[in-house]
Design an enzyme around this catalytic site. Structure first.
Site, PDB file in Angstrom:
ATOM      1  N   ASP A   8      -9.466  22.353 -19.317  1.00 60.77           N
ATOM      2  CA  ASP A   8      -9.039  21.250 -20.217  1.00 60.77           C
ATOM      3  C   ASP A   8     -10.056  21.070 -20.967  1.00 60.77           C
ATOM      4  O   ASP A   8     -11.053  21.756 -21.167  1.00 60.77           O
ATOM      5  CB  ASP A   8      -8.723  19.869 -19.312  1.00 60.77           C
ATOM      6  CG  ASP A   8      -9.802  19.218 -18.713  1.00 60.77           C
ATOM      7  OD1 ASP A   8     -10.947  19.806 -18.699  1.00 60.77           O
ATOM      8  OD2 ASP A   8      -9.711  18.282 -18.018  1.00 60.77           O
ATOM      9  N   HIS A   9      -9.958  19.878 -21.828  1.00 59.21           N
ATOM     10  CA  HIS A   9     -10.767  19.411 -23.068  1.00 59.21           C
ATOM     11  C   HIS A   9     -12.174  19.194 -22.507  1.00 59.21           C
ATOM     12  O   HIS A   9     -13.089  19.782 -23.076  1.00 59.21           O
ATOM     13  CB  HIS A   9     -10.511  18.307 -23.754  1.00 59.21           C
ATOM     14  CG  HIS A   9     -10.170  17.213 -22.712  1.00 59.21           C
ATOM     15  ND1 HIS A   9      -9.093  17.001 -22.199  1.00 59.21           N
ATOM     16  CD2 HIS A   9     -11.061  16.006 -22.499  1.00 59.21           C
ATOM     17  CE1 HIS A   9      -8.957  16.037 -21.330  1.00 59.21           C
ATOM     18  NE2 HIS A   9     -10.207  15.312 -21.637  1.00 59.21           N
ATOM     19  N   CYS A  64     -12.848  21.840 -15.360  1.00 63.13           N
ATOM     20  CA  CYS A  64     -12.384  20.422 -16.103  1.00 63.13           C
ATOM     21  C   CYS A  64     -13.863  19.566 -16.112  1.00 63.13           C
ATOM     22  O   CYS A  64     -14.965  20.204 -15.737  1.00 63.13           O
ATOM     23  CB  CYS A  64     -11.330  19.686 -15.200  1.00 63.13           C
ATOM     24  SG  CYS A  64     -11.818  19.189 -13.457  1.00 63.13           S
ATOM     25  N   THR A  66     -15.157  17.572 -13.932  1.00 59.77           N
ATOM     26  CA  THR A  66     -15.856  17.523 -12.562  1.00 59.77           C
ATOM     27  C   THR A  66     -15.449  18.847 -11.859  1.00 59.77           C
ATOM     28  O   THR A  66     -16.352  19.105 -10.737  1.00 59.77           O
ATOM     29  CB  THR A  66     -15.554  16.265 -11.850  1.00 59.77           C
ATOM     30  OG1 THR A  66     -14.153  16.367 -11.785  1.00 59.77           O
ATOM     31  CG2 THR A  66     -16.001  15.234 -12.533  1.00 59.77           C
ATOM     32  N   HIS A  98     -16.469  33.247   3.582  1.00 67.54           N
ATOM     33  CA  HIS A  98     -15.942  32.671   4.699  1.00 67.54           C
ATOM     34  C   HIS A  98     -14.433  32.005   4.619  1.00 67.54           C
ATOM     35  O   HIS A  98     -13.639  32.032   5.413  1.00 67.54           O
ATOM     36  CB  HIS A  98     -16.806  31.385   5.170  1.00 67.54           C
ATOM     37  CG  HIS A  98     -17.965  31.995   5.917  1.00 67.54           C
ATOM     38  ND1 HIS A  98     -18.871  30.994   6.420  1.00 67.54           N
ATOM     39  CD2 HIS A  98     -18.611  33.122   5.763  1.00 67.54           C
ATOM     40  CE1 HIS A  98     -19.777  31.742   6.981  1.00 67.54           C
ATOM     41  NE2 HIS A  98     -19.750  32.982   6.573  1.00 67.54           N
ATOM     42  N   ARG A 132     -13.956  36.745  12.191  1.00 65.50           N
ATOM     43  CA  ARG A 132     -13.807  35.507  12.943  1.00 65.50           C
ATOM     44  C   ARG A 132     -12.931  34.235  11.824  1.00 65.50           C
ATOM     45  O   ARG A 132     -12.433  33.526  12.021  1.00 65.50           O
ATOM     46  CB  ARG A 132     -14.950  34.761  13.330  1.00 65.50           C
ATOM     47  CG  ARG A 132     -15.952  34.452  12.188  1.00 65.50           C
ATOM     48  CD  ARG A 132     -17.280  33.695  13.114  1.00 65.50           C
ATOM     49  NE  ARG A 132     -18.014  33.374  12.344  1.00 65.50           N
ATOM     50  CZ  ARG A 132     -19.088  33.961  11.822  1.00 65.50           C
ATOM     51  NH1 ARG A 132     -19.181  35.137  11.590  1.00 65.50           N
ATOM     52  NH2 ARG A 132     -19.948  33.139  10.965  1.00 65.50           N
ATOM     53  N   HIS A 133     -13.376  34.641  10.380  1.00 63.57           N
ATOM     54  CA  HIS A 133     -13.028  34.015   9.551  1.00 63.57           C
ATOM     55  C   HIS A 133     -11.200  34.289   9.078  1.00 63.57           C
ATOM     56  O   HIS A 133     -10.460  33.322   8.665  1.00 63.57           O
ATOM     57  CB  HIS A 133     -13.777  34.061   7.984  1.00 63.57           C
ATOM     58  CG  HIS A 133     -15.075  33.954   8.400  1.00 63.57           C
ATOM     59  ND1 HIS A 133     -15.587  32.609   8.679  1.00 63.57           N
ATOM     60  CD2 HIS A 133     -16.169  34.697   8.353  1.00 63.57           C
ATOM     61  CE1 HIS A 133     -17.055  32.740   8.726  1.00 63.57           C
ATOM     62  NE2 HIS A 133     -17.121  34.015   8.834  1.00 63.57           N
TER      63      HIS A 133
HETATM   64  C1  RB5 Z   1     -11.176  14.335 -18.160  1.00 62.91           C
HETATM   65  O1  RB5 Z   1     -11.474  13.141 -18.920  1.00 62.91           O
HETATM   66  C2  RB5 Z   1     -11.289  14.452 -16.739  1.00 62.91           C
HETATM   67  O2  RB5 Z   1     -10.785  13.468 -15.874  1.00 62.91           O
HETATM   68  C3  RB5 Z   1     -11.226  15.934 -16.115  1.00 62.91           C
HETATM   69  O3  RB5 Z   1     -11.576  16.854 -16.781  1.00 62.91           O
HETATM   70  C4  RB5 Z   1     -11.392  16.091 -14.687  1.00 62.91           C
HETATM   71  O4  RB5 Z   1     -12.996  15.790 -14.512  1.00 62.91           O
HETATM   72  C5  RB5 Z   1     -10.563  15.486 -13.700  1.00 62.91           C
HETATM   73  O5  RB5 Z   1     -10.905  15.601 -12.590  1.00 62.91           O
END
Ligand code: RB5
Length: 149
Positions: A8-9, A64, A66, A98, A132-133
């Site tokens: 995403d952005h 994204c 996070t 794993h 095992r995995h």
């Molecule tokens: C975008 O602002 C943010 O929410 C997205 O990139 C992501 O981190 C969501 O989990």
């Protein structure tokens, strides 16, 4: 190997930083987004998941802000094992070895390109250990849990 990438952005800058280096691990397909204009990460997660599930010998990369949203969205697709790995390769190594993960998720606002590259390198070069995995991954894929038997 075919590598499908989506972001995403908030993941755009990191995707751009990784694109050239990714080519050394396979044939790269950039499924967008292609700018920092605001978009919804589930739409790009879907694009990558469908291509990974429909293409033999393929894996994916989703970025994204996070990596959390992308990983949540991707893991709704049966057959996708998306792993969020925001360290310098430890998590992505074991996600492959794993968990037989087939999509790597990164947080563009959390990791530098250098750190992300270590995750990418480990993810796209580490084989599934099987043994095992295998049974554990099969339990996830088939929803066959001991308590249900
Ligand atoms: C975008 O602002 C943010 O929410 C997205 O990139 C992501 O981190 C969501 O989990």
């Amino acid at each position: 190997m075919e590598i499908f990438i989506g972001c995403d952005h908030a993941g755009f800058a990191l995707k751009e930083a990784l694109l050239n280096a990714l080519a050394s691990f396979g044939t790269v397909h950039d499924l967008g987004t292609k700018s920092e204009e605001r978009v919804d990460y589930p739409d790009f997660s879907k694009r990558v998941c469908e291509r990974v599930l429909g293409t033999p010998d393929s894996m994916g990369l989703l970025i994204c802000g996070t990596g959390i949203g992308m990983s949540i969205a991707a893991n709704r697709f049966r057959g996708v094992r998306a792993a969020l790995c925001n360290d310098a390769g430890f998590s992505s190594h074991f996600a492959r070895a794993h968990n037989n993960a087939n999509i790597l998720c990164l947080g563009g606002r959390l990791v530098t390109p250098e750190v992300a590259m270590e995750s990418v390198r480990a993810f796209f070069t580490t084989p599934f250990e099987q043994g095992r995995h295998t049974g554990r991954v099969t339990k996830i894929e088939t929803c066959a849990y001991e308590d249900d038997a």
